[in-house]
Design an enzyme around this catalytic site. Structure first.
Site, PDB file in Angstrom:
ATOM      1  NE  ARG A   1      56.534  37.670  21.168  1.00 34.43           N
ATOM      2  CZ  ARG A   1      55.527  37.056  20.566  1.00 34.43           C
ATOM      3  NH1 ARG A   1      55.651  36.654  19.326  1.00 34.43           N
ATOM      4  NH2 ARG A   1      54.389  36.831  21.198  1.00 34.43           N
TER       5      ARG A   1
ATOM      6  CD  GLU B   1      32.719  39.443  47.533  1.00 33.17           C
ATOM      7  OE1 GLU B   1      31.985  38.438  47.615  1.00 33.17           O
ATOM      8  OE2 GLU B   1      33.145  40.061  48.516  1.00 33.17           O
TER       9      GLU B   1
ATOM     10  CB  THR C   1      26.854  46.273  40.916  1.00 37.75           C
ATOM     11  OG1 THR C   1      26.069  47.157  41.730  1.00 37.75           O
ATOM     12  CG2 THR C   1      26.093  44.970  40.677  1.00 37.75           C
TER      13      THR C   1
END
Ligand SMILES: Cc1cc2nc3c(=O)[nH]c(=O)nc-3n(C[C@H](O)[C@H](O)[C@H](O)COP(=O)(O)OP(=O)(O)OC[C@H]3O[C@@H](n4cnc5c(N)ncnc54)[C@H](O)[C@@H]3O)c2cc1C
Length: 401
Positions: free
Chosen positions: A286, A379, A381
Site C-alpha cells: 500500500r 516445549e 529449547t
C-alpha cells in the site's frame, strides 16, 4: 503417493477457525496484551460457542464410535490446522482458551479409562475450565529427568512436596498434571505423573509471572507442600509403573506428550510468522511505489519469509500426520518445533526491520516480536530439539550423545 490437498473436513476446520480468529480474536489482541489478561466475559462467551484449546481427542461421549475413531485418527492434523489459524489471530489468547491444553495429551496417552472420563469430561460444560502440565522446576527444565518434586507413598496415595515454575494456565487450572519422583536415586525410573486437582490442601499458586511476551496468557508458579494426592490420581495407575519394570515410565509420559504437543506449538509459531508477514506485506504494497529500491529489498525479504513459513508448515504437517497414524515421530516433532520456532523469530525480526521505527509504535508486529521469542524456549529449547534429532541420527551406530 503423497497428497498435500486438505480434505473437505480439514478445509472446513481451517476456514472456521480462521473466521473466528479474524472476527473474535484479532480485534482484542492488542487490548488483551495491554491488560495482561483475556477478559473473563470473552472467555465465557467463546466457551459457550464450544471453542476450546483441547489438544486431546476426547469427544465427551457424543456420536457413534465409528465417527469418534475417525476424529481420533485426524486429531493431530486437525489440531495443527486450527492452531495455526488461532495463533494467527493471537498466540496469547489462543493459549488462554479454555480446555485441557498441554495437560490433555498425557491424560489421553497414559490415563486409565476412568481418569480420561473424570478429568477430560469437565471441559464439555458451559463453564470455562482449564487443564495444565507441570514439569519445569527451578532445577529441571531442559533436563526433564532432573525433577526434584518428591512423591512419598503413604496409605491410599502419595504426599507431594516441591515447586513448579512457568506453568501455562497453572493458576486457573481445575487440575494440573504434575511430574514428581518417588526416589531421586532411580533417576528417570523413579518419575511418576499425578493429576493434582485445584483446591487440594497443600497445593497453591504462589505467583503469576510478568513476561516480555504472551502477556495476556497466564504463567504461574505452583507450590506443593505436604500435598496428599490419592492413588486414583496417579496417572495410568500403579499398574503402569509396575509393568514397566526398570523403564523410566513417568519420564516416558512426559516425553510422549511432546510427540503431539511439539507440532501444535510449531503451528502456533507458524501462525505468528504468517501474521507478521501478511501485516508487513500489506503495508509495503500500500505504501511503497513498486519500482522503488525499498520495494525490491522488501520483496526479497517477504518472498523468503513466505518460503520459510511453507517449509515449516510442511515439516509440521508431516509430524502431525505421523502422530495420527501412530508412527514414531519424536525426531519429526523436534524438527518441526525447532525449525518453526527459529523461522518465526526471524520473520518477525525482519518484519519489524522493514517497518522501521514506526513498527515500534503499537503495531501488531511489535507485539508479535515480543510474543514469538518464547517459541524457541518452551516445549524444549532449540538446543534440546537438536539433541533429540542427533540422538536418533547416532542411534544406529550405538553412539550416545
Ligand atoms: C511462557 C512460558 C510458558 C511455559 N509453560 C510451561 C508449562 O506449561 N509447563 C512446563 O512444565 N514448563 C513450561 N515452561 C517452561 C519451559 O518449558 C522451560 O523454560 C524450557 O524447557 C527450558 O528449561 P529451563 O528454563 O530450565 O532452561 P535450562 O534447561 O536451564 O536451559 C538454559 C539454556 O541451556 C541450554 N541447555 C540446557 N541443557 C542443554 C544441553 N544438554 N545441551 C545444550 N544446551 C542445553 C538450553 O537450550 C537453554 O538455552 C514455560 C516457559 C515459558 C517461558
Amino acid at each position: 503417493m503423497i497428497s498435500f490437498k486438505l480434505s473437505e473436513q480439514q478445509m472446513q476446520i481451517k476456514e472456521m477457525t480462521h473466521w473466528f480468529a479474524e472476527k473474535e480474536i484479532r480485534p482484542i489482541a492488542l487490548v488483551a496484551d495491554e491488560l495482561g489478561k483475556v477478559p473473563d466475559e470473552w472467555l465465557h462467551q467463546v466457551n459457550q460457542m464450544g471453542i476450546q484449546l483441547n489438544t486431546s481427542s476426547f469427544g465427551g461421549g457424543k456420536g457413534s464410535s465409528k465417527g469418534k475413531k475417525k476424529r481420533e485418527r485426524e486429531g493431530n492434523r486437525m489440531g495443527v490446522l486450527a492452531t495455526e489459524e488461532m495463533a494467527w489471530g493471537d498466540p496469547a489468547i489462543t493459549l488462554s482458551l479454555p480446555g485441557a491444553g498441554l495437560g490433555g495429551p498425557p491424560i489421553e496417552s497414559s490415563g486409565t479409562p476412568e481418569q480420561k472420563e473424570r478429568f477430560l469430561s469437565i471441559f464439555t460444560t458451559d463453564i470455562p475450565r482449564w487443564g495444565a502440565y507441570a514439569l519445569t522446576e527451578p532445577e529441571a527444565g531442559s533436563d526433564a529427568s532432573g525433577v526434584r518434586t518428591t512423591a512419598k507413598k503413604v496409605e491410599g496415595g502419595y504426599i507431594l512436596n516441591g515447586q513448579k515454575i512457568f506453568i501455562t494456565n497453572g493458576g486457573r487450572a481445575s487440575w494440573v498434571v504434575v511430574f514428581a519422583t518417588v526416589d531421586a536415586k532411580l533417576g528417570r525410573a523413579g518419575q511418576r505423573a499425578f493429576v493434582v486437582e485445584k483446591g487440594t490442601p497443600g497445593f497453591s499458586c504462589t505467583k503469576l509471572v510478568k513476561k516480555m511476551g504472551l502477556r495476556a496468557n497466564e504463567t504461574a508458579e505452583l507450590l506443593l507442600e505436604d500435598c496428599f494426592v490419592p492413588t486414583e490420581n496417579l496417572l495410568g495407575g500403579e499398574e503402569l509403573y509396575e509393568t514397566s519394570g526398570t523403564k523410566p515410565s513417568g519420564f516416558q509420559v512426559a516425553m510422549k506428550t511432546f510427540d503431539s504437543t511439539r507440532p501444535i506449538v510449531a503451528s502456533m509459531a507458524i501462525g505468528i510468522a504468517r501474521a507478521a508477514y501478511e501485516y508487513t506485506l500489506d503495508i509495503v504494497r500500500r505504501e511503497y511505489p513498486s519500482h522503488g529500491k525499498f520495494y525490491y529489498l522488501a520483496s526479497e525479504i517477504l518472498a523468503e519469509a513466505e518460503q520459510d513459513i511453507q517449509a515449516a508448515r510442511l515439516l509440521t504437517w508431516e509430524a502431525a500426520w505421523m502422530a495420527d497414524l501412530g508412527i514414531a515421530n519424536a525426531k519429526e516433532a523436534a524438527m518441526c518445533k525447532a525449525y518453526a520456532g527459529q523461522m518465526a523469530l526471524d520473520v518477525c525480526s525482519k518484519a519489524l526491520e522493514l517497518l522501521g521505527p514506526t513498527g515500534l509504535e503499537g503495531h501488531l508486529v511489535e507485539k508479535l516480536y515480543r510474543d514469538v521469542k518464547v517459541f524457541d524456549i518452551f516445549e524444549g529449547t532449540n538446543e534440546i530439539q537438536h539433541l533429540v534429532i542427533a540422538r536418533r541420527q547416532y542411534a544406529p551406530y550405538d553412539i550416545r550423545v
